[in-house]
Design an enzyme around this catalytic site. Structure first.
Site, PDB file in Angstrom:
ATOM      1  CE1 TYR A   1     100.597 -11.918 -77.231  1.00  0.00           C
ATOM      2  CE2 TYR A   1      99.504 -10.237 -78.545  1.00  0.00           C
ATOM      3  CZ  TYR A   1      99.785 -10.799 -77.324  1.00  0.00           C
ATOM      4  OH  TYR A   1      99.257 -10.240 -76.199  1.00  0.00           O
TER       5      TYR A   1
ATOM      6  CE  LYS B   1     105.021 -22.811 -65.674  1.00  0.00           C
ATOM      7  NZ  LYS B   1     104.803 -22.648 -64.217  1.00  0.00           N
TER       8      LYS B   1
ATOM      9  CG  ASP C   1     104.707 -19.936 -61.896  1.00  0.00           C
ATOM     10  OD1 ASP C   1     105.897 -19.627 -62.154  1.00  0.00           O
ATOM     11  OD2 ASP C   1     104.347 -21.100 -61.624  1.00  0.00           O
TER      12      ASP C   1
ATOM     13  CG  ASP D   1      99.211  -9.036 -73.101  1.00  0.00           C
ATOM     14  OD1 ASP D   1      99.030  -7.812 -73.034  1.00  0.00           O
ATOM     15  OD2 ASP D   1      98.280  -9.866 -73.133  1.00  0.00           O
TER      16      ASP D   1
ATOM     17  CG  ASP E   1      97.105  -5.520 -68.392  1.00  0.00           C
ATOM     18  OD1 ASP E   1      97.781  -4.827 -69.179  1.00  0.00           O
ATOM     19  OD2 ASP E   1      95.876  -5.700 -68.525  1.00  0.00           O
TER      20      ASP E   1
HETATM   21  C1  IPM Z   1      98.554  -4.704 -75.125  1.00  0.00           C
HETATM   22  C2  IPM Z   1      97.212  -5.226 -75.520  1.00  0.00           C
HETATM   23  C3  IPM Z   1      97.330  -5.910 -76.875  1.00  0.00           C
HETATM   24  C4  IPM Z   1      98.294  -7.062 -76.728  1.00  0.00           C
HETATM   25  C5  IPM Z   1      96.011  -6.367 -77.487  1.00  0.00           C
HETATM   26  C6  IPM Z   1      94.979  -5.269 -77.523  1.00  0.00           C
HETATM   27  C7  IPM Z   1      96.212  -6.943 -78.873  1.00  0.00           C
HETATM   28  O1  IPM Z   1      96.700  -6.070 -74.556  1.00  0.00           O
HETATM   29  O2  IPM Z   1      99.075  -3.818 -75.836  1.00  0.00           O
HETATM   30  O3  IPM Z   1      99.091  -5.136 -74.117  1.00  0.00           O
HETATM   31  O4  IPM Z   1      97.899  -8.175 -76.357  1.00  0.00           O
HETATM   32  O5  IPM Z   1      99.470  -6.857 -76.999  1.00  0.00           O
HETATM   33 MN    MN Z   2      97.920  -6.185 -72.789  1.00  0.00          MN
END
Ligand code: IPM
Ligand code: MN
Length: 361
Positions: free
Chosen positions: A137, A196, A230, A254, A258
């Protein structure tokens, strides 16, 4: 009376609708538990960018630094190219306020449907500590010979020992305080490093050495596990009950959160905190701005309410935070038909009202 200064940045799309509900619940908690909140609203986001070309100016960062915490709705506008608002607002705030921890609980609430067969709230109950200040990042990179057949793209992941150590320290402390043993739901407090090391032999070698060094020296009471990222994805689906507290770098964090969010019922409920333990933290629902639902009153505000709940917990309003947690669990268990937008059986503000009333009771 204890007074907190809270900056509220509703942001884009349905963001402002959900932060209104979170503030409603926060005000109910103020009245009930005897503290005060002074709010300042900020209108940064896609609309303002389109009007003025401004994302998040340095003057806003200086103002944010005077707050006790920030509540964020959502950033992302269909008419603005990807990356501009994300980098210009969300990432700028995270980096400028040095919010080096992104704390993302993965908890299935009662009554919520998970896509994981045979798993319930007992099995899906862990936390990801995502490093939030480094990695790919913030590394260097660029495009060379763009738009030619010889085009080259680089983007480098960078970690300093300092960044890794401060994140690990937070994660170990968190595991000691909130791990499964500390909460009386397991035998040990465990911190699992997600990396990893078989391929990223520099980056995660640093993480792994730092992890074991710190653990051996300062946290012998905490069990240490290591997982490749993974394999972690596989176990998050197959055996989430193995996990307690996980710690990992920014990009892996990140991605896996999700996956974690969908196992806990999706974006209607997943919340996170961008935390600077020594400074100003910013709390947000993980879901996006959902532009197609804007203004319709159909979006689920529980993720924003949970973000606000994490904010109160971080500020030290433990009793209020616990009460909100109980209220949200009651609503998911007994009221909502689904967490999904349009399918809740209630409007956005009705859900906020229900939680606020339970908190006030
Ligand atoms: C999150 C989002 C952000 C990230 C993006 C929108 C920059 O995906 O908060 O997880 O990658 O951190
Ligand atoms: Mn995210």
């Amino acid at each position: 009376m204890k007074t907190y200064k809270i900056g509220v940045m509703g942001g884009d799309g349905t963001g402002p609708e959900v932060t209104v509900e979170a503030v409603k619940v926060m005000e109910a908690a103020c009245a009930k538990f005897g503290f005060k909140v002074e709010q300042t609203e900020y209108d940064f986001g896609g609309e303002r960018y389109k009007r003025t070309g401004e994302t998040l100016p340095d003057s806003a960062i200086s103002e944010f630094k005077k707050q006790d915490a920030i509540l964020l709705g959502a950033i992302g506008h269909p008419d603005v190219a990807p990356g501009i608002l994300e980098k210009g607002i969300l990432l700028k705030a995270r980096f400028a306020l040095d919010q080096y921890i992104n704390l993302r609980p993965v908890r299935l609430f009662p009554g919520v449907e998970t896509p994981l067969k045979g798993k319930g709230p007992k099995e899906i109950d862990y936390v990801v500590v995502r490093e939030n200040s480094g990695d790919i990042y913030t590394g260097s990179g660029g495009l060379m010979m763009k738009d030619t057949p010889h085009e080259v793209a680089t983007q480098t992941a960078v970690y300093t020992r300092f960044q890794v150590d401060r994140c690990l320290k937070y994660a170990f402390e968190y595991a000691r305080k909130h791990g499964k043993k500390a909460r009386g739901v397991g035998e040990e407090n465990t911190l699992g490093l997600v990396g990893k090391t078989n391929v990223l032999t520099f980056l995660y070698d640093l993480w792994e050495r730092a992890f074991h060094e710190m653990g051996k020296k300062d946290y012998p009471d905490i069990r240490r596990d290591y997982y490749h990222v993974d394999a972690t994805c596989m176990w998050m689906v197959k055996s989430p009950e193995w996990f307690d507290v996980l710690v990992t770098g920014n990009l892996f964090g990140d991605i896996i959160t999700d996956l974690g969010a969908i196992t806990q019922g999706g974006m209607g409920i997943a919340a996170g905190g961008n935390i600077n333990p020594e400074g100003v933290s910013m709390f947000e629902p993980i879901g996006g701005s959902a532009p197609k639902y804007t203004g319709k009153g159909v979006i689920n505000p529980l993720a924003a309410i949970c973000a606000m709940q994490m904010m109160l917990e971080t500020l030290g309003e433990q009793t209020a935070a616990e009460r909100i947690d109980v209220a949200v669990r009651f609503v998911t268990a007994n009221k909502l038909k689904s967490l999904a937008a349009k399918q809740m059986g209630y409007t956005t503000s009705e859900v906020g009202d229900m939680v606020a009333e339970l908190v006030a009771e």
